[in-house]
Structures are given as C-alpha cells and as structure tokens.
Write a protein that holds these residues in place. Structure first.
Motif, mmCIF file in Angstrom:
data_model
loop_
_atom_site.group_PDB
_atom_site.id
_atom_site.type_symbol
_atom_site.label_atom_id
_atom_site.label_comp_id
_atom_site.label_asym_id
_atom_site.label_seq_id
_atom_site.Cartn_x
_atom_site.Cartn_y
_atom_site.Cartn_z
ATOM 1 N N ASN A 138 0.830 -1.200 0.000
ATOM 2 C CA ASN A 138 0.000 0.000 0.000
ATOM 3 C C ASN A 138 0.866 1.251 0.000
ATOM 4 O OD1 ASN A 138 -1.540 2.250 1.671
ATOM 5 N ND2 ASN A 138 -3.116 0.907 0.804
ATOM 6 N N PHE A 139 1.946 1.229 0.772
ATOM 7 C CA PHE A 139 2.858 2.371 0.833
ATOM 8 C C PHE A 139 3.510 2.620 -0.525
ATOM 9 C CE2 PHE A 139 7.333 3.674 1.318
ATOM 10 C CZ PHE A 139 7.144 4.958 1.808
ATOM 11 N N LEU A 140 4.016 1.556 -1.147
ATOM 12 C CA LEU A 140 4.684 1.704 -2.442
ATOM 13 C C LEU A 140 3.710 2.190 -3.513
ATOM 14 C CD1 LEU A 140 6.879 -1.530 -2.429
ATOM 15 C CD2 LEU A 140 7.668 0.826 -2.134
ATOM 16 N N THR A 141 2.479 1.682 -3.479
ATOM 17 C CA THR A 141 1.481 2.059 -4.481
ATOM 18 C C THR A 141 1.136 3.539 -4.386
ATOM 19 O OG1 THR A 141 0.540 -0.173 -4.452
ATOM 20 C CG2 THR A 141 -0.833 1.581 -5.361
ATOM 21 N N ASN A 142 0.893 4.017 -3.145
ATOM 22 C CA ASN A 142 0.494 5.409 -2.962
ATOM 23 C C ASN A 142 1.666 6.374 -3.084
ATOM 24 O OD1 ASN A 142 -2.447 5.480 -2.292
ATOM 25 N ND2 ASN A 142 -1.810 4.040 -0.731
ATOM 26 N N ALA A 143 2.873 5.912 -2.719
ATOM 27 C CA ALA A 143 4.029 6.807 -2.748
ATOM 28 C C ALA A 143 4.684 6.885 -4.116
ATOM 29 C CB ALA A 143 5.051 6.358 -1.703
ATOM 30 N N THR A 144 4.698 5.771 -4.850
ATOM 31 C CA THR A 144 5.444 5.728 -6.117
ATOM 32 C C THR A 144 4.587 5.327 -7.316
ATOM 33 O OG1 THR A 144 6.089 3.396 -5.911
ATOM 34 C CG2 THR A 144 7.473 5.020 -4.786
ATOM 35 N N GLY A 145 3.395 4.789 -7.050
ATOM 36 C CA GLY A 145 2.557 4.309 -8.146
ATOM 37 C C GLY A 145 2.893 2.892 -8.580
ATOM 38 N N TRP A 146 3.950 2.313 -8.004
ATOM 39 C CA TRP A 146 4.359 0.945 -8.345
ATOM 40 C C TRP A 146 3.914 -0.006 -7.243
ATOM 41 C CZ3 TRP A 146 7.636 -2.654 -5.936
ATOM 42 C CH2 TRP A 146 7.968 -3.773 -6.711
ATOM 43 N N SER A 147 3.398 -1.139 -7.606
ATOM 44 C CA SER A 147 2.984 -2.121 -6.610
ATOM 45 C C SER A 147 3.733 -3.432 -6.837
ATOM 46 C CB SER A 147 1.471 -2.367 -6.673
ATOM 47 O OG SER A 147 1.097 -2.875 -7.941
ATOM 48 N N ILE A 148 3.864 -4.193 -5.776
ATOM 49 C CA ILE A 148 4.546 -5.486 -5.859
ATOM 50 C C ILE A 148 3.683 -6.441 -6.678
ATOM 51 C CG2 ILE A 148 5.508 -7.402 -4.527
ATOM 52 C CD1 ILE A 148 5.627 -5.458 -2.125
ATOM 53 N N PRO A 149 4.260 -7.130 -7.658
ATOM 54 C CA PRO A 149 3.456 -8.075 -8.463
ATOM 55 C C PRO A 149 2.717 -9.081 -7.582
ATOM 56 C CG PRO A 149 5.634 -7.778 -9.416
ATOM 57 C CD PRO A 149 5.652 -7.072 -8.092
ATOM 58 N N GLU A 150 1.513 -9.425 -7.980
ATOM 59 C CA GLU A 150 0.653 -10.334 -7.200
ATOM 60 C C GLU A 150 1.359 -11.645 -6.880
ATOM 61 O OE1 GLU A 150 -2.786 -11.742 -5.258
ATOM 62 O OE2 GLU A 150 -2.277 -9.712 -5.951
ATOM 63 N N ALA A 151 2.099 -12.183 -7.840
ATOM 64 C CA ALA A 151 2.764 -13.476 -7.632
ATOM 65 C C ALA A 151 3.876 -13.396 -6.600
ATOM 66 C CB ALA A 151 3.331 -13.995 -8.952
ATOM 67 N N LEU A 152 4.346 -12.164 -6.286
ATOM 68 C CA LEU A 152 5.422 -11.998 -5.299
ATOM 69 C C LEU A 152 4.919 -11.466 -3.965
ATOM 70 C CD1 LEU A 152 8.285 -10.500 -7.506
ATOM 71 C CD2 LEU A 152 8.018 -12.855 -6.715
ATOM 72 N N ARG A 153 3.599 -11.288 -3.821
ATOM 73 C CA ARG A 153 3.060 -10.818 -2.541
ATOM 74 C C ARG A 153 1.807 -11.594 -2.119
ATOM 75 N NH1 ARG A 153 -1.338 -7.333 -2.959
ATOM 76 N NH2 ARG A 153 -1.792 -6.557 -5.054
ATOM 77 N N SER A 154 1.658 -12.793 -2.658
ATOM 78 C CA SER A 154 0.550 -13.651 -2.240
ATOM 79 C C SER A 154 1.089 -15.065 -2.032
ATOM 80 C CB SER A 154 -0.562 -13.659 -3.293
ATOM 81 O OG SER A 154 -0.090 -14.142 -4.535
#
Length: 498
Positions: A138-154
């Motif tokens: 959530n922090f990366l998405t709101n701060a940089t617009g980039w999110s961790i790929p689903e396969a690497l965070r589930s």
C-alpha cells in the motif's frame, strides 16, 4: 529407589533455580534491559497486530460490537497480566509461562505450555510479517505508483471459501525479507534490538494518534447500526462461529506482548520490580490504544467495508481525506510498526527455546549463546527460517485463531500456577501479590480464557491437537530422558544410597 513415570511428569524446579539465571555468564543471557525498554517490548509486541490487521477478520464476525470484543479480550488479558505479575516478581526467568509452570505445576505441564508458546510465537510472527506485506505494498502504491506483483506478494496456500487452495508459482516475498532483517538485528544482541524497538514504538503510537484524530473527525453514528448483529455467540449461514466472543478469540492473539515481557525476565535489571510493573504498564497502554483506534475506525466506515480489506487503516484515511498523503504516512507507520511486532515476537520465541533447552527437554544447542553478543544465535537462525517459510507460503487466515488458542491455554495455566505457588511456597518473597487472595482473580482469568476458547473454529482445535500430539511424542522420545532436573535428582538418589 525407582522414580515412577508419574513422579517424572510432576517433578518441579525450585523458584530460586529459575531466578538465579541471567547474569551474563557462560551459556547465560545478560541483564541489559531497564523498565522503559521492557514496557516498549510489551507495547511493541502487542500494538499493531490487533489494530492493523485483525479488524478485517474480527469486524465481519461481530459488527460494530467488535468494540466489546476488544474489551472482553482486554479483561481476560488484564486478569492474566496480574497473575503474570505475581509469578514474575518471584520467578524472574527467561521462559515466562513455561518457567512459571515448571516451578508451580510440574515438568510435563511446563512442556505442554512451552509447546503452546512455541506455536503462538512462531505463528504470530509469521502472521504479522504477512500483514507487513500488505502495508508495504500500500505504501509503495500510494508513494510511487508501483505495486509489488501479485505473484510476489501472495502465498502458495490460500484459504478459500471451499477450503485450501494452492496457487502454484506464488510466494509472499516481503515477509521473508522482513524476517531476514529481524534476524540480523536480533543476532546483534538484546540491548541493540530493544533500543531500535523503542524508537519504532514511539513512531507507531504517534501514527495511531494521528489516525484516531482524522477518523474521529469523520465519525458517523449510523455506522454503529445495527450495533450487535450476531449477539454474544452464534453461527452464520455457512456454519462459521460469529458474535462478540468469536471476534474476541480472533483478537486475543494480539495480547501476546504481555507474555513477551515475561520472556525477558532473565535480561532485566531488578526483575522482581520491573517485570510485573512492565507487564501492567504495557497492558494499560495497549488496551487504551486499541479501544480508541477501534472506535475511531468503526465510526469512519460501515462494518461491511472491513471484510477482506487490505491495509484497512490506510484505506480509511484515504477515503476520509480524499488524498493519498495520509495513506502514505499511515502505511509508512504500519511498516515500521509491524517490523517492531515481528522483531519482538521472534525475540520472545528464541528466549522460550533457550529456557527449554537449558532444562534439557530439547537439544542443548538451543541453550547456546554467542560469547560476544550473549544472543542465542542457533535459536534465532532456526526460528527465523521457520517463521520466514510460513510467512512466505501460507495465508494469514490460517494463523490468527491458532495463535489465540496457544495464548489462551498458556495464560490459563499461568493463572492456575499462582494458586499452586501460594500454597507450595507461602513465604516466598514476592515483589507483587494479587489483591483479594490467591483464588478470585486466577479462577476468573481461567474462566474468561475458556469462555473465549469455546468459540474458536473447529479447524483450530484440529490443528492444535495435532501439534500437541507432535509435542508429546517429542517429550516422551527425548525430553523425559534428558531432563536436567531428572538427571540431578537421579544423581542425588545415587549419592544417598548406603
């Protein structure tokens, strides 16, 4: 004279045998923590899990009445905290509930409590590291617009409506990174870990106060209607347990930090004063913070919005202020907060293993410490590998209730231990004594804990009993034969023979 199996199971240690450890000698931990560090350990291990993650699991079970769930869990924790305080003031050891039970009830019961503590600490650390992944993303998405790929965070193993689902090729990488960082820090020693934890706790409390102020500004009384849709206890249409008590069971794991304070007994200066005081002060701070944040969160959005909500508090801020920066700030605070929770929880796990290894009930490698840092390196490495693997591959939905089960069972036996100790050693020096005598508070503590346990899911009972079976196998295959207390008593019997 031959010692019977029953005598082996019921053999107890002297209180002074426990309190004598912790002077930093060969194979022992050093006393480097003061009262402030101790309170910060308790707050650090507690505040975070129940607020940052558990509301997504607990609110769907109780609705707005989840506030009463927090209060019920807090009452049970307060009763047990008083019992911990009395035992900690007379048996300041590193094994917390395990060590107390060894002195009061006996070796076998202590081993069972140790197994419960190992279960709750390992799974709690894994579960919190999984929650860290959500807030980091959530922090990366709101701060940089980039999110961790689903396969690497589930995770690979996911709890679905139809049971366990396997998502091949998935791994939750952030928990593994977090646990690795905690491992490196813990290997440096308790003093350094406690100092960094204290800084993170102060940041955490500031962030939660900021959240509460913003959320209360958007408070809507309509979000509390209906207030108690499921009553005290019941089941939903799918047969799942719901209600205030069921939600309290899910939340209760978050009070594990009280036990963590007790695990530091062998590393605290003036433990007979500071450990009971640290437990009580940590509890007061934690319960106050939980209730304030819970009321603010429930007032800011409907109960239905909490279900499966990732990084829930950050989302609430974003919705209230219609801006990204508050969510970025809170997510950053949560990333720091959950680092603190995971760090202290792993710390507690390693100290319990140290105590059990010291008594010979598990291999002696678990009792070894580094001569320079006085940190139990082998314990730390083993615990971090296991916690990292669970965090990386298992869904947190499997973990919360299991942690609560282990915590509630251990807390109950600690409460019984107070009664036993009062009658076994009435003249033992106690830095703190329960008010109203040895019976009312411990019995009430056990009753409340068992009241909460009864509404945990059937699946939790099944896994718990499997774990207990594995623990029993370990005790009768190794522990009962290698117990240092048993070997000491056998040597005394041989020396006393004519």
């Amino acid at each position: 004279m031959t010692t019977t199996v029953w005598q082996k199971l019921m053999r107890t240690k002297a209180a002074d045998a426990e309190s004598g450890s912790g002077h930093g000698g060969h194979g022992e931990l050093g006393r480097s923590l003061n009262l402030f560090s101790l309170v910060m350990l308790g707050v650090g291990a507690t505040i975070g899990t129940g607020i940052f993650f558990a509301m997504a699991e607990a609110v769907p079970k109780a609705g707005p009445a989840v506030i009463w769930s927090f209060i019920l869990a807090g009452v049970a924790a307060a009763l047990t905290a008083l019992c911990y305080a009395e035992l900690a003031s007379s048996i300041p050891a590193s094994g917390s509930a395990y060590s107390y039970t060894y002195v009061t009830i006996g070796e076998f019961a202590a081993y069972i409590v140790g197994a419960c503590l190992l279960l709750e600490y390992a799974l709690a650390a894994s579960a919190t590291s999984i929650g860290w992944s959500e807030y980091l993303n959530n922090f990366l998405t709101n701060a940089t617009g980039w999110s961790i790929p689903e396969a690497l965070r589930s995770p690979m193993l996911v709890r679905g409506d139809a049971g366990m689902e396997i998502h091949a090729g998935h791994i939750n990488l952030p928990p593994i990174i977090l646990v690795t960082m905690c491992c490196l820090l813990l290997l440096r020693g308790a003093r350094e870990s406690a100092a960094i934890n204290a800084i993170m706790v102060m940041i955490k409390i500031s962030i939660l106060l900021f959240f509460s102020a913003v959320a209360l500004a958007a408070f809507k009384s309509s979000n509390f209607v209906p207030f108690n849709p499921f009553g005290l206890s019941g089941t939903d249409v799918a047969g799942n347990k719901v209600g205030i008590v069921a939600a309290a069971g899910t939340i209760f794991f978050s009070f594990i930090g009280l036990d963590t304070v007790a695990t530091a007994g062998a590393e605290v200066k003036n433990p007979k004063r500071n450990v009971p005081l640290g437990i009580i002060l940590a509890l007061v701070i934690v319960v106050a913070a939980y209730i304030i944040v819970c009321v603010a969160a429930m007032g800011a959005q409907p109960a239905s919005a909490f279900k499966d909500q990732e990084a829930g508090l950050a989302v609430i801020l974003q919705n209230v202020l219609h801006a990204r920066w508050p969510a970025v700030l809170l997510s950053a605070g949560a990333v720091i907060s959950v680092f603190s929770v995971t760090l202290v929880t792993i710390y507690g796990q390693t100290r319990i293993l140290f105590a059990i290894g010291r008594d010979g009930l598990i291999p002696k490698a678990f009792h070894s410490v580094n001569s320079h840092t006085l940190a139990p390196m082998f314990n730390t490495l083993v615990v971090c590998v296991l916690v990292g693997l669970v965090g990386g591959f298992v869904d947190s939905g499997y973990l919360w209730d299991m942690v609560s089960m282990g915590t509630l069972v251990a807390f109950s036996l600690v409460s019984v231990g107070v009664i036993v100790m009062r009658y076994k050693a009435p003249n033992l020096e106690r830095g703190f004594k329960l008010p109203f005598g040895p019976w009312p508070i411990p019995l009430l503590s056990v009753a409340v804990c068992m009241f909460i346990v009864k509404d945990l899911p059937t699946e939790t009972y099944r896994v718990f009993f499997i774990w207990m079976a594995v623990a029993l196998l370990g005790y009768f295959a190794y522990g009962i034969r290698n117990s240092k207390l048993g070997q000491l008593k056998l040597a005394k019997q041989r020396n006393n023979r004519p």
